[in-house]
Design an enzyme around this catalytic site. Structure first.
Site, PDB file in Angstrom:
ATOM      1  N   CYS A   1     -41.984  46.646  59.698  1.00  0.00           N
ATOM      2  CA  CYS A   1     -42.791  45.822  58.781  1.00  0.00           C
ATOM      3  C   CYS A   1     -41.947  44.904  57.900  1.00  0.00           C
ATOM      4  O   CYS A   1     -42.467  43.959  57.316  1.00  0.00           O
ATOM      5  CB  CYS A   1     -43.652  46.714  57.904  1.00  0.00           C
ATOM      6  SG  CYS A   1     -44.762  47.750  58.839  1.00  0.00           S
TER       7      CYS A   1
ATOM      8  N   HIS B   1     -45.544  42.628  51.645  1.00  0.00           N
ATOM      9  CA  HIS B   1     -46.103  43.209  52.868  1.00  0.00           C
ATOM     10  C   HIS B   1     -47.448  43.847  52.514  1.00  0.00           C
ATOM     11  O   HIS B   1     -47.576  44.531  51.500  1.00  0.00           O
ATOM     12  CB  HIS B   1     -45.134  44.247  53.426  1.00  0.00           C
ATOM     13  CG  HIS B   1     -45.696  45.052  54.553  1.00  0.00           C
ATOM     14  ND1 HIS B   1     -46.381  44.476  55.597  1.00  0.00           N
ATOM     15  CD2 HIS B   1     -45.679  46.387  54.796  1.00  0.00           C
ATOM     16  CE1 HIS B   1     -46.759  45.422  56.436  1.00  0.00           C
ATOM     17  NE2 HIS B   1     -46.360  46.589  55.976  1.00  0.00           N
TER      18      HIS B   1
ATOM     19  N   ASN C   1     -53.111  45.985  57.812  1.00  0.00           N
ATOM     20  CA  ASN C   1     -51.645  45.932  57.875  1.00  0.00           C
ATOM     21  C   ASN C   1     -51.246  45.431  59.262  1.00  0.00           C
ATOM     22  O   ASN C   1     -51.485  46.108  60.263  1.00  0.00           O
ATOM     23  CB  ASN C   1     -51.104  47.343  57.615  1.00  0.00           C
ATOM     24  CG  ASN C   1     -49.588  47.439  57.703  1.00  0.00           C
ATOM     25  OD1 ASN C   1     -48.933  46.552  58.227  1.00  0.00           O
ATOM     26  ND2 ASN C   1     -49.048  48.532  57.200  1.00  0.00           N
TER      27      ASN C   1
HETATM   28  O1  UT7 Z   1     -46.527  49.233  56.915  1.00  0.00           O
HETATM   29  C1  UT7 Z   1     -45.876  50.456  56.947  1.00  0.00           C
HETATM   30  C2  UT7 Z   1     -45.904  51.105  55.641  1.00  0.00           C
HETATM   31  N1  UT7 Z   1     -47.123  51.872  55.464  1.00  0.00           N
HETATM   32  C3  UT7 Z   1     -47.549  52.171  54.257  1.00  0.00           C
HETATM   33  O2  UT7 Z   1     -46.987  51.723  53.280  1.00  0.00           O
HETATM   34  C4  UT7 Z   1     -48.700  53.129  54.089  1.00  0.00           C
HETATM   35  C5  UT7 Z   1     -48.485  53.960  52.832  1.00  0.00           C
HETATM   36  N2  UT7 Z   1     -49.468  55.002  52.679  1.00  0.00           N
HETATM   37  C6  UT7 Z   1     -50.758  54.756  52.372  1.00  0.00           C
HETATM   38  O3  UT7 Z   1     -51.162  53.624  52.249  1.00  0.00           O
HETATM   39  C7  UT7 Z   1     -51.671  55.938  52.093  1.00  0.00           C
HETATM   40  O4  UT7 Z   1     -50.897  57.108  51.977  1.00  0.00           O
HETATM   41  C8  UT7 Z   1     -52.752  56.154  53.202  1.00  0.00           C
HETATM   42  C9  UT7 Z   1     -53.738  55.011  53.152  1.00  0.00           C
HETATM   43  C10 UT7 Z   1     -52.091  56.216  54.560  1.00  0.00           C
HETATM   44  C11 UT7 Z   1     -53.520  57.456  52.944  1.00  0.00           C
HETATM   45  O5  UT7 Z   1     -54.070  57.421  51.635  1.00  0.00           O
HETATM   46  P1  UT7 Z   1     -53.835  58.639  50.629  1.00  0.00           P
HETATM   47  O6  UT7 Z   1     -54.558  58.310  49.423  1.00  0.00           O
HETATM   48  O7  UT7 Z   1     -52.351  58.873  50.535  1.00  0.00           O
HETATM   49  O8  UT7 Z   1     -54.561  59.812  51.390  1.00  0.00           O
HETATM   50  P2  UT7 Z   1     -54.009  61.245  51.846  1.00  0.00           P
HETATM   51  O9  UT7 Z   1     -53.240  61.100  53.107  1.00  0.00           O
HETATM   52  O10 UT7 Z   1     -53.365  61.928  50.694  1.00  0.00           O
HETATM   53  O11 UT7 Z   1     -55.359  61.994  52.130  1.00  0.00           O
HETATM   54  C12 UT7 Z   1     -56.303  62.271  51.086  1.00  0.00           C
HETATM   55  C13 UT7 Z   1     -57.589  62.751  51.728  1.00  0.00           C
HETATM   56  C14 UT7 Z   1     -57.365  63.823  52.779  1.00  0.00           C
HETATM   57  O12 UT7 Z   1     -58.468  64.708  52.715  1.00  0.00           O
HETATM   58  P3  UT7 Z   1     -58.336  66.140  51.992  1.00  0.00           P
HETATM   59  O13 UT7 Z   1     -57.240  66.874  52.714  1.00  0.00           O
HETATM   60  O14 UT7 Z   1     -57.988  65.829  50.565  1.00  0.00           O
HETATM   61  O15 UT7 Z   1     -59.695  66.731  52.181  1.00  0.00           O
HETATM   62  C15 UT7 Z   1     -57.419  63.062  54.069  1.00  0.00           C
HETATM   63  O16 UT7 Z   1     -57.811  63.872  55.154  1.00  0.00           O
HETATM   64  O17 UT7 Z   1     -58.201  61.635  52.395  1.00  0.00           O
HETATM   65  C16 UT7 Z   1     -58.467  62.048  53.749  1.00  0.00           C
HETATM   66  N3  UT7 Z   1     -58.413  60.864  54.600  1.00  0.00           N
HETATM   67  C17 UT7 Z   1     -59.475  60.108  54.873  1.00  0.00           C
HETATM   68  N4  UT7 Z   1     -60.766  60.207  54.487  1.00  0.00           N
HETATM   69  C18 UT7 Z   1     -61.609  59.248  54.955  1.00  0.00           C
HETATM   70  C19 UT7 Z   1     -57.320  60.350  55.220  1.00  0.00           C
HETATM   71  N5  UT7 Z   1     -57.675  59.256  55.907  1.00  0.00           N
HETATM   72  C20 UT7 Z   1     -59.015  59.103  55.715  1.00  0.00           C
HETATM   73  C21 UT7 Z   1     -59.942  58.142  56.168  1.00  0.00           C
HETATM   74  N6  UT7 Z   1     -61.232  58.261  55.752  1.00  0.00           N
HETATM   75  N7  UT7 Z   1     -59.598  57.122  56.968  1.00  0.00           N
END
Ligand code: UT7
Length: 317
Positions: A110, A244, A274
Site C-alpha cells: 500500500c 493512504h 482501500n
Molecule cells: O492497507 C493496508 C493497511 N490496512 C489497514 O490499515 C487496516 C487497519 N485495520 C482496520 O482498519 C480495522 O482494524 C478493521 C476495519 C480491519 C477492523 O476494525 P476493528 O474496529 O479493529 O474491529 P475488530 O477486528 O476489533 O473486531 C471488532 C468486532 C469483532 O466482533 P466481536 O469479537 O467483538 O464480537 C469482529 O468480529 O467487529 C467484528 N467484525 C465485524 N462486524 C461486522 C469484524 N469485521 C466485521 C464486519 N461486519 N465486516
C-alpha cells in the site's frame, strides 16, 4: 535534475458493490462498515483486468499532462494483485499505449506509490529520464477472501497514475520498513511441486486489523513529523495531506495527533474502499482535478502497509 507532477489520472471498474451488497455475502451491515471503516461502496472488477485499469489511468494521466506515450523514457508500476507474475503491468501498459521505453514493476504494497516516486527521482537525478509514467494498479478482489468479513468489506479495485517531468516539485521523501510479516501478509499460491512438504496458506490477504491500525496511526504521525522537521516547515505550511485510504478512523486519529485539521486531509475511502497502491494516486487525481490545489501549495503524501512499510513525501505543486 528533479521532477514535478505534470498530470494525474485514475480508472476504476464499472461495477459498484454497496455495503448492503456485502451483507448478502458475509455477516456484516452498512452501519458497522460506515462507522468502523468509513466505506459506503467500492468498485470491483467483473470483466476488467488490473492491466485494463492501469491503461485507463495511464491514458488519463498522459492526456492530463499533455504528454504523448512516445515521449516517455520509463514506465514504473506497482501492484500486489497484478494479472501475471510476468509480464508486469508496466510492460503491458507500455505496449498497449504505444510507448517504446523500458518498463518494470515494484512491490511495496500500500505504500508503493511513494516508493515509485522515489525510484523515479533517481532517474531524474542522474539525467536518465525527462518523462516518467508511474502507476499503482490493483485488482484486489482476486486476492480477497470473501468468507472473511474482517477483510473482504475493506478492499476495492482501481488504478491511479501520474506523469512526471523535469521540474522542482518533489522536495523530500522518507521510506521505512519495520518487519511484521505476520501482521499483514498476502501468500502466493503454494504451487503443485511434488517436493513441497508445507501446505502454505491460501493466496488471500491476511491481516491482524488492530495491529495494522496502530502501526498506521503511528507511522503516519512520525513520517509526517519527520518530513516537517527536516524541511523546517510547520503544519500550517501544509495545504493538503493525501493519506493512504485504509480506514477513516486511522485518518482521524492521525489528524488529531498531528494537529492538522481533517479538512486538509483528502478522503475518498467512502467511495472506493482501500485500493492499496492505487489509493494515493486516485485521491491525488481527484484533488488535482477538484481545482482546490494552487500552484506552490505544499502537499504531503503518506502511506503504510504490508512490509510493514511506510512512506511519506513532500511535494510543492
Ligand atoms: O492497507 C493496508 C493497511 N490496512 C489497514 O490499515 C487496516 C487497519 N485495520 C482496520 O482498519 C480495522 O482494524 C478493521 C476495519 C480491519 C477492523 O476494525 P476493528 O474496529 O479493529 O474491529 P475488530 O477486528 O476489533 O473486531 C471488532 C468486532 C469483532 O466482533 P466481536 O469479537 O467483538 O464480537 C469482529 O468480529 O467487529 C467484528 N467484525 C465485524 N462486524 C461486522 C469484524 N469485521 C466485521 C464486519 N461486519 N465486516
Amino acid at each position: 535534475m528533479n521532477f514535478r507532477i505534470l498530470g494525474t489520472g485514475m480508472c476504476v471498474p464499472q461495477k459498484i458493490i454497496t455495503n448492503d451488497d456485502m451483507a448478502t455475502i458475509v455477516d456484516t451491515n452498512d452501519e458497522w462498515i460506515r462507522q468502523r471503516v468509513g466505506i459506503a461502496q467500492r468498485h470491483v472488477c467483473t470483466t476488467e483486468s488490473a492491466a485494463d485499469l492501469a491503461v485507463g489511468a495511464a491514458q488519463s494521466a498522459l492526456e492530463n499532462a499533455g504528454v504523448r506515450a512516445e515521449e516517455l523514457d520509463m514506465i514504473l508500476s506497482a501492484t500486489v494483485s497484478g494479472d501475471n507474475i510476468s509480464p508486469s503491468i508496466a510492460c503491458m501498459v507500455q505496449s498497449r499505449i504505444g510507448a517504446t521505453c523500458p518498463a518494470y514493476e515494484i512491490n511495496a504494497a500500500c505504500a508503493a506509490f511513494i516508493f515509485l516516486l522515489e525510484t523515479a527521482a533517481g532517474y531524474f537525478a542522474r539525467g536518465k529520464a525527462k518523462k516518467i509514467l508511474i502507476i499503482g494498479a490493483e485488482r484486489l478482489s482476486g486476492i480477497t477472501d470473501y468468507s472473511d468479513r474482517g477483510t473482504c468489506v475493506i478492499f476495492g479495485d482501481g488504478a491511479g497514475a501520474a506523469v512526471l517531468g523535469e521540474g522542482d516539485g518533489y522536495r523530500d521523501c522518507v521510506l521505512h520498513v519495520t518487519g511484521g510479516d505476520d501482521v499483514l501478509h498476502i501468500p502466493r499460491s503454494v504451487g503443485a511441486s511434488p517436493f513441497y512438504q508445507n501446505e502454505g496458506f491460501p493466496p488471500y490477504i491476511r491481516m491482524k486489523g488492530q495491529e495494522t491500525f496502530r502501526y498506521a496511526v503511528s507511522s503516519i504521525t512520525s513520517d509526517v513529523n519527520e518530513l516537517l522537521t527536516r524541511n523546517n516547515l510547520t503544519k500550517d505550511d501544509i495545504a493538503f495531506v493525501v493519506p493512504h485510504q485504509a480506514n477513516i478512523r486511522i485518518i482521524e486519529f492521525a489528524s488529531r495527533k498531528l494537529g492538522i485539521p481533517m479538512d486538509k486531509f483528502v478522503v475518498n475511502i467512502d467511495r472506493y474502499g482501500n485500493t492499496s497502491s492505487a489509493s494515493i494516486p486516485i485521491a491525488l487525481d481527484e484533488l488535482a482535478r477538484s481545482g482546490r490545489l494552487k500552484q506552490g501549495d505544499n502537499i504531503i503524501l503518506t502511506a503504510f502497509g504490508a512490509g510493514l512499510a511506510s512512506a511519506a513525501c513532500l511535494i510543492k505543486w
